[in-house]
Design an enzyme around this catalytic site. Structure first.
Site, PDB file in Angstrom:
ATOM      1  N   ASN A 147      13.559  -2.360   3.181  1.00 12.21           N
ATOM      2  CA  ASN A 147      12.799  -3.605   3.302  1.00 12.21           C
ATOM      3  C   ASN A 147      13.129  -4.604   2.187  1.00 12.21           C
ATOM      4  OD1 ASN A 147      11.498  -2.370   1.193  1.00 12.21           O
ATOM      5  ND2 ASN A 147       9.596  -1.972   2.281  1.00 12.21           N
ATOM      6  N   ARG A 285       5.322  -5.163  -8.340  1.00 14.41           N
ATOM      7  CA  ARG A 285       4.128  -4.325  -8.445  1.00 14.41           C
ATOM      8  C   ARG A 285       3.085  -5.075  -9.267  1.00 14.41           C
ATOM      9  NH1 ARG A 285       5.661  -2.278  -4.556  1.00 14.41           N
ATOM     10  NH2 ARG A 285       6.250  -0.108  -4.216  1.00 14.41           N
ATOM     11  N   GLN A 314      -4.656  -0.641  -4.832  1.00 10.67           N
ATOM     12  CA  GLN A 314      -4.519  -1.033  -3.430  1.00 10.67           C
ATOM     13  C   GLN A 314      -5.201   0.003  -2.554  1.00 10.67           C
ATOM     14  OE1 GLN A 314      -0.423  -3.656  -3.694  1.00 10.67           O
ATOM     15  NE2 GLN A 314      -0.410  -1.861  -2.445  1.00 10.67           N
ATOM     16  N   HIS A 333      -0.505  -6.488   0.649  1.00 11.96           N
ATOM     17  CA  HIS A 333       0.859  -5.966   0.448  1.00 11.96           C
ATOM     18  C   HIS A 333       1.566  -5.835   1.806  1.00 11.96           C
ATOM     19  CE1 HIS A 333       3.375  -2.845  -2.028  1.00 11.96           C
ATOM     20  NE2 HIS A 333       4.129  -3.663  -1.312  1.00 11.96           N
TER      21      HIS A 333
END
Ligand code: NAD
Length: 395
Positions: A147, A285, A314, A333
């Site tokens: 990704n 991050r 998260q 995210h």
């Protein structure tokens, strides 16, 4: 027979889609630079469908159960009574996605004596205590490159959105307004700005390549210098420290992993050394930036905008200050989990599992920790040590 515990994000609130906006996703031949896409023997899913949520199961159930293994899929990942923590005790393999991270802390590793392999369905394995994995002889693998381009597109989108003040302008339209002066009193062109990336690996260098046609001045810092021909082709200026980079940039994008060198890197001091009115886009991050220093800098005007899709923890709590701070363009995210990306990382997870069960080596490019040390992509991009203590905030 192995037990595999797979932690995925919850299904959409209206359930798994039955129809999608598009009928297919493009088929890619290779990644930039020639790395091959995942090569599993077979796939049991249709690329372009939702695979990263619980009902999607990364398309793994038929394959794993066909081999006689047990697959547990859950979104319930936090706390000692979570399904994840309960099922972990006799698991051999854990699969988790950074978007909905199952924090694999040293405590949890200690409770899982059979655990041998932790797979990241995506890129970025900092939700695993890598030092605990090194010490415990656990292999950590991720689907490198799956990704990276997805994220680079998101970064470019967010740079343009912040600098051009897109989100507030959109909101004026939705509210029925036509407030041009309100929209443009924070809007600039990107052209001519100095844009720098912290980390010029797969994502960072893809961001640089995508930004070149915008006629910006491109800078980077990385612990590995790019080849001369790449620097020349993109007109890059290299900095041997992040301090030197941020001092000259109008826009800084962060594209390095979270590890002991980068945790808390963007603190009051570093942000204070940036040009007044700089922008930060962080899709790497959340813990690379000091949460409250970002809020303070947006309030004071030291930063003109902050965007990204990575948070800590998260999912972010509803009162996380980044939800409500000034001039932000945060999303959950999501940048690395488009339907396009899901097809690639689900195929990559399948490839890793096939290698594991057939006792074939996992590609070096996919390895983060192996044989009690950082390996492959992990040795290139991470430093050993306990960056995060899993689910604990940065002290
Ligand atoms: P990569 O390994 O190709 O590149 C990382 C680069 O960071 C490497 O070149 C490495 O040398 C560099 N680096 C490491 N420590 C550094 C430091 N202290 N200072 C400067 N550079 C440093 O990985 P990638 O595919 O480009 O991904 C980078 C990171 O982006 C991942 O580790 C992950 O944390 C994050 N990511 C986020 C998403 C998302 O959905 N938001 C998706 C994928 C990856």
């Amino acid at each position: 027979m192995a037990k595999i515990v797979c932690v995925l994000y919850p299904d959409p609130v209206d359930g798994q889609p039955t129809i999608y906006p598009r009928d297919d996703v493009p088929v890619l031949d290779t990644y930039p630079g020639g790395q091959s896409l995942p090569t599993p023997h077979a796939l049991d899913f249709t690329p372009g469908q939702l695979l990263g949520s619980v009902s999607g199961e990364l398309g793994l159930r038929a394959f794993l159960e066909g081999l006689g293994h047990v697959l547990v899929v859950t979104a319930d990942k936090d706390g000692p009574s979570s399904t994840f923590e309960r099922e972990l005790v006799d698991a051999e393999i854990v699969i988790s996605q950074p978007f909905w991270p199952a924090y694999l802390t040293a405590d949890r590793v200690a409770k899982a004596p059979n655990l041998k392999l932790a797979i990241t369905a995506g890129i970025g394995s900092d939700h695993v205590d890598l030092q605990a994995a090194i010490d415990g002889g656990i292999t950590v693998a991720e689907v490198t490159f799956s990704n990276s381009i997805s994220v680079s597109e998101h970064v470019v989108m967010m740079i343009l959105s912040l600098v051009r003040n897109y989100i507030p302008s959109y909101q004026w339209v939705v509210r029925g307004g036509w407030n041009i002066a309100d929209c443009v009193s924070r809007a600039y062109d990107v052209e001519g700005m100095t844009v720098g990336t912290v980390g010029a690996g797969r994502i960072g260098s893809a961001v640089l390549r995508r930004l070149k046609p915008f006629d910006v001045d491109l800078h980077y810092t990385d612990r590995h210098r790019l080849p001369d021909d790449v620097e020349t082709d993109l007109g890059l200026t290299y900095h041997d420290s992040v301090q030197s980079l941020v001092a000259v940039c109008d826009v800084v994008t962060i594209n390095a992993p979270l590890h002991p060198e980068t945790e808390g890197m963007f603190d009051d001091d570093l942000i204070g050394s940036m040009k007044r009115g700089s922008y930060i886009v962080n899709t790497a991050r959340g813990k690379i930036c000091d949460r409250d220093a970002i809020v303070r800098a947006l309030e004071s005007g030291q930063l003109a905008g902050y965007a990204g899709d990575v948070w800590f923890p998260q999912p972010a709590p509803s009162d996380h200050p980044w939800r409500t701070m000034a001039h932000h363009g945060m999303t959950p995210h999501v940048s690395g989990t488009t339907l396009s990306a899901q097809a690639r990382y689900a195929a990559g997870v399948r490839e890793i599992l096939e290698c594991w069960f057939e006792r074939r080596p996992i590609r070096d490019d996919y390895l983060i920790v192996d044989g009690g040390r950082l390996a492959g992509a992990g040795a290139h991009s991470y430093s050993p040590g306990d960056a995060t203590r899993g689910s604990e905030p940065t002290p």
